[in-house]
Design an enzyme around this catalytic site. Structure first.
Site, PDB file in Angstrom:
ATOM      1  N   ASP A 140      24.153  39.102  14.404  1.00 12.73           N
ATOM      2  CA  ASP A 140      25.212  40.355  14.061  1.00 12.73           C
ATOM      3  C   ASP A 140      26.384  39.562  13.326  1.00 12.73           C
ATOM      4  O   ASP A 140      26.812  40.775  12.883  1.00 12.73           O
ATOM      5  CB  ASP A 140      25.728  40.906  15.281  1.00 12.73           C
ATOM      6  N   ARG A 189      29.204  49.599  21.191  1.00 16.42           N
ATOM      7  CA  ARG A 189      30.460  50.315  20.251  1.00 16.42           C
ATOM      8  C   ARG A 189      29.699  50.089  18.932  1.00 16.42           C
ATOM      9  O   ARG A 189      31.063  51.149  18.392  1.00 16.42           O
ATOM     10  CB  ARG A 189      31.729  48.820  20.315  1.00 16.42           C
ATOM     11  N   GLY A 230      24.525  38.066  28.578  1.00 19.35           N
ATOM     12  CA  GLY A 230      25.172  36.715  27.633  1.00 19.35           C
ATOM     13  C   GLY A 230      24.393  36.519  26.731  1.00 19.35           C
ATOM     14  O   GLY A 230      23.104  36.311  26.331  1.00 19.35           O
ATOM     15  N   GLY A 276      21.549  42.484  22.060  1.00 19.56           N
ATOM     16  CA  GLY A 276      22.188  43.426  22.256  1.00 19.56           C
ATOM     17  C   GLY A 276      22.318  44.497  22.189  1.00 19.56           C
ATOM     18  O   GLY A 276      21.444  44.785  20.456  1.00 19.56           O
ATOM     19  N   ASN A 327       1.448  69.160 -12.617  1.00 17.21           N
ATOM     20  CA  ASN A 327       0.562  68.511 -12.707  1.00 17.21           C
ATOM     21  C   ASN A 327      -0.350  68.427 -11.324  1.00 17.21           C
ATOM     22  O   ASN A 327      -0.477  67.350 -11.080  1.00 17.21           O
ATOM     23  CB  ASN A 327       1.272  67.042 -12.668  1.00 17.21           C
ATOM     24  N   LYS A 340      21.903  47.032  17.444  1.00 20.48           N
ATOM     25  CA  LYS A 340      23.189  46.623  15.787  1.00 20.48           C
ATOM     26  C   LYS A 340      22.770  45.769  15.027  1.00 20.48           C
ATOM     27  O   LYS A 340      22.848  46.088  13.776  1.00 20.48           O
ATOM     28  CB  LYS A 340      23.621  45.893  16.981  1.00 20.48           C
TER      29      LYS A 340
HETATM   30  C1  UD1 Z   1      30.042  35.609  20.523  1.00 24.56           C
HETATM   31  C2  UD1 Z   1      30.439  33.764  20.501  1.00 24.56           C
HETATM   32  C3  UD1 Z   1      31.458  33.896  20.050  1.00 24.56           C
HETATM   33  C4  UD1 Z   1      31.473  33.848  18.849  1.00 24.56           C
HETATM   34  C5  UD1 Z   1      30.869  35.369  18.394  1.00 24.56           C
HETATM   35  C6  UD1 Z   1      30.397  35.075  16.587  1.00 24.56           C
HETATM   36  C7  UD1 Z   1      29.629  33.883  22.802  1.00 24.56           C
HETATM   37  C8  UD1 Z   1      29.533  33.764  25.100  1.00 24.56           C
HETATM   38  N1  UD1 Z   1      30.179  33.512  21.588  1.00 24.56           N
HETATM   39  O1  UD1 Z   1      30.652  36.525  21.430  1.00 24.56           O
HETATM   40  O2  UD1 Z   1      32.546  32.337  20.163  1.00 24.56           O
HETATM   41  O3  UD1 Z   1      32.836  34.073  17.688  1.00 24.56           O
HETATM   42  O4  UD1 Z   1      29.652  35.418  18.657  1.00 24.56           O
HETATM   43  O5  UD1 Z   1      30.085  36.240  16.508  1.00 24.56           O
HETATM   44  O6  UD1 Z   1      28.492  33.218  21.995  1.00 24.56           O
HETATM   45  N2  UD1 Z   1      22.978  38.873  22.072  1.00 24.56           N
HETATM   46  C9  UD1 Z   1      21.283  39.110  23.078  1.00 24.56           C
HETATM   47  N3  UD1 Z   1      22.111  38.587  24.111  1.00 24.56           N
HETATM   48  C10 UD1 Z   1      22.410  39.423  24.763  1.00 24.56           C
HETATM   49  C11 UD1 Z   1      24.250  39.160  24.681  1.00 24.56           C
HETATM   50  C12 UD1 Z   1      23.646  39.128  22.959  1.00 24.56           C
HETATM   51  O7  UD1 Z   1      20.611  38.861  22.579  1.00 24.56           O
HETATM   52  O8  UD1 Z   1      22.642  39.475  26.129  1.00 24.56           O
HETATM   53  C13 UD1 Z   1      22.690  38.694  20.640  1.00 24.56           C
HETATM   54  C14 UD1 Z   1      23.868  40.387  20.078  1.00 24.56           C
HETATM   55  O9  UD1 Z   1      22.864  40.834  20.147  1.00 24.56           O
HETATM   56  C15 UD1 Z   1      24.034  39.624  18.865  1.00 24.56           C
HETATM   57  C16 UD1 Z   1      24.258  37.715  19.088  1.00 24.56           C
HETATM   58  O10 UD1 Z   1      23.513  37.979  20.465  1.00 24.56           O
HETATM   59  O11 UD1 Z   1      23.317  39.386  18.026  1.00 24.56           O
HETATM   60  C17 UD1 Z   1      26.132  37.383  19.319  1.00 24.56           C
HETATM   61  O12 UD1 Z   1      26.734  38.985  20.997  1.00 24.56           O
HETATM   62  P1  UD1 Z   1      27.865  39.168  21.134  1.00 24.56           P
HETATM   63  O13 UD1 Z   1      27.920  39.797  22.410  1.00 24.56           O
HETATM   64  O14 UD1 Z   1      28.244  40.203  19.894  1.00 24.56           O
HETATM   65  O15 UD1 Z   1      29.051  38.335  21.003  1.00 24.56           O
HETATM   66  P2  UD1 Z   1      30.602  37.750  20.912  1.00 24.56           P
HETATM   67  O16 UD1 Z   1      30.919  38.524  21.439  1.00 24.56           O
HETATM   68  O17 UD1 Z   1      31.192  38.363  19.316  1.00 24.56           O
HETATM   69 CA    CA Z   2      29.256  39.401  18.072  1.00 23.23          CA
END
Ligand code: UD1
Ligand code: CA
Length: 482
Positions: free
Chosen positions: A108, A15, A82, A11, A390, A22
């Protein structure tokens, strides 16, 4: 049976408003990804696949510069659709591990720890689960996926944005850490759809899919509630820093370290401190720093990759990649640049800079001095304002000073140069030749006296001074009358 891990780091984290992905944003000076990889390695996972996306080259650069204990590969996720879509990119990678379970982690969420990972695997194996979700109970679960418990396990995870109002009250959340039986995960990955509030392929949908195929899904609640904490923006990143900061300070308090005031105190995860040491405000300890017992680390010290002995007193000192032995007193306003070794009993006073040098036992460098590329013996005394010269604009050279030497104030030691044991230099000398043991070297112009020379200039200056003084006194007495 080898267990592998997949770390989701694709991701952008829009934000966060950062130019880096990130997961490379820092918590206590280390990228969040570093915390996660360290936790994987500490739980003896040997194979890790990192999903990269936005600015993936930065992740490759970071990982290849890192001393990794595990075999780490990266796989590109071109469009970030996702967390489920992210794992789909590692399908080929997962095919190598079909007879074991795979750990999936969010890049993250930096506070995942080895104990949680291991205990969750034990739970996963004991209960013969298809998937085990690591959860935590949070006071404020806002933004996290909620765990839907049943009598026999869990029935799914509902993302915050998809929650019905009554589900928002659930405070057990998904940490983003899971153990999956690899073959079961592969079976359902392709069936995830993006039919939800965010139009994303959610990894969490695997749970319902697995259950619909008669498999078991359960949740393991970590003893460490911080495992769930993630950062999606700068505010939550600062909150993570604060959590990490206070957890680490508490650990040191339990080990007998005294903190007078923790304002501005920031101590890295791998720093060690001996019992009886006092840490004052504004102290930043980073990297591979070790501090002994009964030290006083005064205000605003920054120590990075530095080893400090026992009974050391530092005040407004910055030290990088250096070693300070026992019973040393340094400060205020001193910088030790890389590769400085300050031996036992040394005293270093204000406005001193030392670089790539050894300072022998009980030597004193009291004020306004630069010592670079030098080997200084024991019990040497530096007067105020000594400079080791030096660098000639092209090359650096070393200065050697024997034991018991006495370097007069404002001496320039033009390297390469050797000052013998017990030798003296006269104040203001610019020394370019080696000085034998026990000799005195004086190098300065002859002093000329011209009697009365200053008188005419002096009159003008005294007149001006008296005029200003008179005017000020008049103004003051007028002010007094009013
Ligand atoms: C996700 C979980 C949520 C959990 C939370 C904990 C899902 C659908 N939701 O939500 O249940 O409580 O983490 O922190 O999984 N990423 C990718 N590719 C993408 C999207 C995300 O590699 O297409 C990576 C991001 O870089 C990040 C991680 O996956 O490190 C989580 O993604 P993020 O979009 O932050 O998920 P949350 O909305 O926090
Ligand atoms: Ca997250």
């Amino acid at each position: 049976m080898k267990n592998a891990a997949i770390v989701l780091a694709g991701g952008q984290g829009k934000r966060m408003k950062s130019e880096r992905p990130k997961v490379l944003c820092n918590v206590l000076g280390e990228p969040m990804l570093e915390w996660v990889l360290t936790a994987c390695e500490s739980s003896e996972i040997e194979d890790i696949c990192v999903i990269k996306g936005w600015h993936g080259e930065m992740l490759d650069e970071y990982i290849s510069a890192r001393r990794s204990q595990a075999n780490i590969v990266t796989v590109l996720q071109e469009d970030q659709l996702g967390t489920g879509h992210a794992v789909m990119q590692a399908k080929d990678y997962l095919e190598q591990f079909t007879d074991s379970s795979v750990l999936i982690l969010n890049g993250d969420a930096p506070f995942i720890d080895a104990a949680t990972i291991k205990d969750a695997l034990e739970f996963h194996t004991e209960h013969d689960c298809s998937v085990t979700v690591v959860t935590a109970r949070l006071e404020n679960p806002s933004g996290y996926g909620r765990i839907i418990r049943t009598d026999t396990g869990i029935s799914g995870i509902i993302e915050h944005k998809d929650c019905a109002p009554y589900q928002l009250a659930i405070n057990e959340v998904n940490s983003g850490c899971y153990w999956f039986k690899t073959c079961d995960l592969l079976e359902v990955l392709g069936e995830i759809t993006n039919n939800n509030a965010q139009g994303e392929y959610y990894l969490t949908d695997c749970i319902e899919l697995l259950i619909s195929k008669g498999k078991t899904a359960d949740a393991y609640m970590s003893r460490n509630p911080s495992v769930a904490l993630g950062a999606n923006d700068r505010r939550s990143l600062l909150a993570l820093n604060d959590v990490a900061r206070s957890e680490i300070i508490c650990k040191h308090l339990d080990n007998g370290i005294e903190f007078c005031c923790t304002d501005g105190v920031s101590i890295g995860n791998t720093v060690t401190i001996g019992q009886g040491t006092v840490i004052h405000s504004g102290v930043i300890l980073r990297g591979n720093t070790t501090i002994g017992e009964n030290c006083v680390i005064g205000n605003n010290c920054i120590l990075e990759n530095t080893t400090v002995g026992n009974n050391v007193n530092l005040n407004n000192v910055q030290a990088y990649d250096s070693t300070i032995d026992d019973d040393v007193k340094i400060g205020p306003f001193v910088q030790l640049r890389p590769n400085s070794h300050i031996k036992r009993g040394v005293k270093i006073g204000d406005f001193v800079e030392i670089k790539n040098s050894t300072i022998g036992e009980y030597t004193a460098v009291a004020h306004l001095t630069y010592i670079g590329d030098s080997d200084v013996g024991a019990n040497v005394n530096f007067g105020c304002g000594v400079v080791t010269v030096n660098y000639n604009g092209d090359k650096k050279f070393r200065t050697t000073i024997g034991d018991n030497a006495f370097i007069g104030c404002n001496t320039n030691l033009v390297a390469p140069v050797r000052i013998g044991k017990g030798a003296y230099t006269g104040a203001g000398s610019t020394i370019t030749k080696d000085i034998p043991d026990n000799a005195l070297a004086v190098e300065r112009g002859k002093e000329h006296i011209k009697e009365g020379y200053a008188l005419s200039k002096l009159h003008n200056r005294i007149e001006k001074y008296e005029q200003i003084k008179k005017e000020n006194e008049e103004q003051e007495s007028e002010g007094g009358k009013k």
